[in-house]
Design an enzyme around this catalytic site. Structure first.
Site, short mmCIF file in Angstrom:
data_model
loop_
_atom_site.label_atom_id
_atom_site.label_comp_id
_atom_site.label_asym_id
_atom_site.label_seq_id
_atom_site.Cartn_x
_atom_site.Cartn_y
_atom_site.Cartn_z
N LYS A 126 0.86 -1.19 0.00
CA LYS A 126 0.00 0.00 0.00
C LYS A 126 0.88 1.23 0.00
O LYS A 126 2.04 1.17 0.43
CB LYS A 126 -0.87 0.03 1.26
CG LYS A 126 -2.15 0.84 1.11
CD LYS A 126 -3.24 0.02 0.48
CE LYS A 126 -4.48 0.84 0.23
NZ LYS A 126 -5.62 -0.03 -0.09
N ASP A 166 -7.01 4.38 -4.40
CA ASP A 166 -7.68 4.25 -3.10
C ASP A 166 -8.31 5.63 -2.87
O ASP A 166 -8.52 6.37 -3.84
CB ASP A 166 -6.66 3.85 -2.01
CG ASP A 166 -7.32 3.34 -0.72
OD1 ASP A 166 -7.68 2.16 -0.66
OD2 ASP A 166 -7.50 4.13 0.23
N1 GLU Z 1 -7.42 0.29 -2.78
C1 GLU Z 1 -8.19 -0.88 -3.09
C2 GLU Z 1 -8.21 -1.81 -1.89
O1 GLU Z 1 -8.27 -1.33 -0.78
C3 GLU Z 1 -7.78 -1.54 -4.40
C4 GLU Z 1 -6.34 -1.87 -4.55
C5 GLU Z 1 -5.95 -2.38 -5.94
O2 GLU Z 1 -6.79 -2.43 -6.82
O3 GLU Z 1 -4.78 -2.71 -6.08
O4 GLU Z 1 -8.23 -3.00 -2.00
#
Ligand code: GLU
Length: 445
Positions: A126, A166
């Site tokens: 992340k 996100d």
């Molecule tokens: N931010 C999204 C999550 O919390 C998607 C992340 C992504 O698609 O890599 O899963």
């Protein structure tokens, strides 16, 4: 909690001071894992938990950029590459003033288990920044994204680390980030980012996937009680990408979504939210929810209080972490709540989760219920790898199958460990065992 796990937990908390959200995410997972370690002493022997809680790599960097007045601005950028046992690090970027290392680590930690549950070959990571896109012009957002990528590019790649969106990062930002990556590397490496535009390597259904997936997962939970979304009174928090698509999907299944919120207030629309108008205001105009109440009759706009003051039979928290506390949970339960599907990451506090579980409310934790977004990102990677693009119908069917599969994995794991209906336990154990097995197989790294 098991005494051996308690000792490991205490060490993790002490090694990571001041990271409240990371602590919360770790403690919640540890509380589920006692029985797994009874069955698998080899996990303790190999210090799987200690390794899992220490990110493989953490990158913190300066992001300098100039605003429209020519003033120099400095933000902080993060990428936490948490675990690559199952595949390249995968997870979104969050641009929000609240972002600091503790938020990125909680999200990255959750992402490991979420991604494992999807059954796709993706590890957990992340990133993000404390940059606040609100009120910034497109040109400012572009300059920020270019500066952010000027450092990030050296750490990512289709086989290494694949960021996506996100909170605060949508199609516009992914476009600017991709453009700068391509410019620096001189490579059209489609698989380095997901959430791309449909004409340049994106996947159909990716924009809808998190919200749709949350509703599909919740529908599966409702089916276990012989009911469905049809006829439910639903409250959704938030009004971003996840919330809007959760509203759309819930209503397509026959529910009436009566409320949603933004950071200034919430609307109550007893006739059911007009998704077209909501999209126009939030996605096209980047406006405020208050405008919705000014343009549609019979709508109340409430500035004080919380959207969780509105009664519902199904609650879909799709805003942000710790937005739904124990008091709100108790009130919802008293007023007839039967199910909660978390579209956001960790939106319910630990007290709220306890209230839901004690009351026998169906509770789908984010790492299971909102995994449809990242799962569809993995489908985007698949299409990029084969230089192909799939139809909406085919992609939506894949998403549905994946969400039904995640529900099944959580439910059957909860059964196997003697706690039927406990989706928190099912998700934590189901995700953990998959990652732990892979880590064992790959040796001490
Ligand atoms: N931010 C999204 C999550 O919390 C998607 C992340 C992504 O698609 O890599 O899963």
């Amino acid at each position: 909690m098991d005494a051996r796990l308690e000792a490991i937990r205490d060490t993790v908390l002490a090694r990571n001071p001041g990271e409240a959200e990371f602590h919360q995410a770790v403690v919640e997972v540890f509380e589920s894992l006692g029985p797994v370690h009874d069955r698998h002493p080899e996990f303790l022997e190999a210090a799987i938990l200690e390794r899992l809680c220490e990110p493989e790599r953490q990158i913190i960097f300066r992001v300098p950029w100039a605003d429209d007045q020519g003033r120099v601005q400095i933000n902080r950028g993060f990428r936490v590459e948490f675990n690559s046992a199952l595949g390249p690090y995968k997870g979104g970027l969050r641009f929000h003033p609240s972002v600091y290392l503790g938020i990125v680590k909680f999200l990255g930690f959750e992402q490991i288990f979420k991604n494992a549950l999807t059954g796709m070959p993706i590890g957990g990571g992340k990133g993000g920044s404390d940059f606040d896109p609100r009120g910034r012009s497109d040109a400012e957002v572009m300059r920020f994204c270019q500066s952010f990528m000027t450092e990030l590019y050296r750490h990512i790649g289709e086989y290494t680390d694949v960021p996506a969106g996100d909170i605060g990062v949508g199609g516009r930002e992914i476009g600017y980030l991709f453009g700068q990556y391509k410019r620096i590397t001189n490579r059209y490496e489609s698989g380095v980012l997901t959430g791309k535009g449909i004409s340049w390597g994106g996947s159909l259904v990716r924009p809808e996937a998190t919200g749709f997936g949350t509703v599909i997962f919740t529908e599966e939970m409702l089916k276990t009680r012989g009911t469905s979304f049809d006829g439910q009174r639903v409250v959704v928090s938030g009004s971003g990408n996840v919330a809007i698509n959760a509203v759309a999907k819930a209503q397509s299944l026959g529910a009436t979504v009566v409320a949603c919120s933004d950071s200034s207030g919430y609307i109550v629309d007893e006739a059911g939210i007009d998704v077209g108008l909501l999209r126009q205001i939030k996605e096209v105009e980047r406006g405020r929810l208050k405008d919705y109440s000014l343009r549609r009759s019979g709508v109340a706009y409430v500035e004080a209080g919380s959207v969780w003051d509105v009664d519902a039979t199904v609650a879909l928290p799709c805003a942000t972490q710790n937005e739904l506390d124990g008091g709100a949970a108790a009130r919802l339960v008293r007023n007839g709540l039967i199910a909660v599907g978390e579209g956001a990451n960790m939106p319910s506090t630990r007290e709220a989760v306890a209230v839901f579980q004690e009351a026998g409310v169906l509770f789908g934790p984010g790492k299971a219920a909102n995994a449809g977004g990242v799962a569809t990102s993995a489908l985007e990677m698949q299409q990029n790898a084969s230089r192909d693009s799939w139809s909406f119908e085919h992609t939506e069917q894949r998403l549905t199958d994946i969400m039904v599969g995640i529900h099944h994995r959580c439910a059957s794991t909860a059964d196997e460990y003697g706690e039927p209906g406990n989706y928190v336990l099912g998700a934590n154990i189901g995700g953990f065992v998959k990652v732990a097995d892979a880590m064992l197989a790959q040796g001490l790294i």
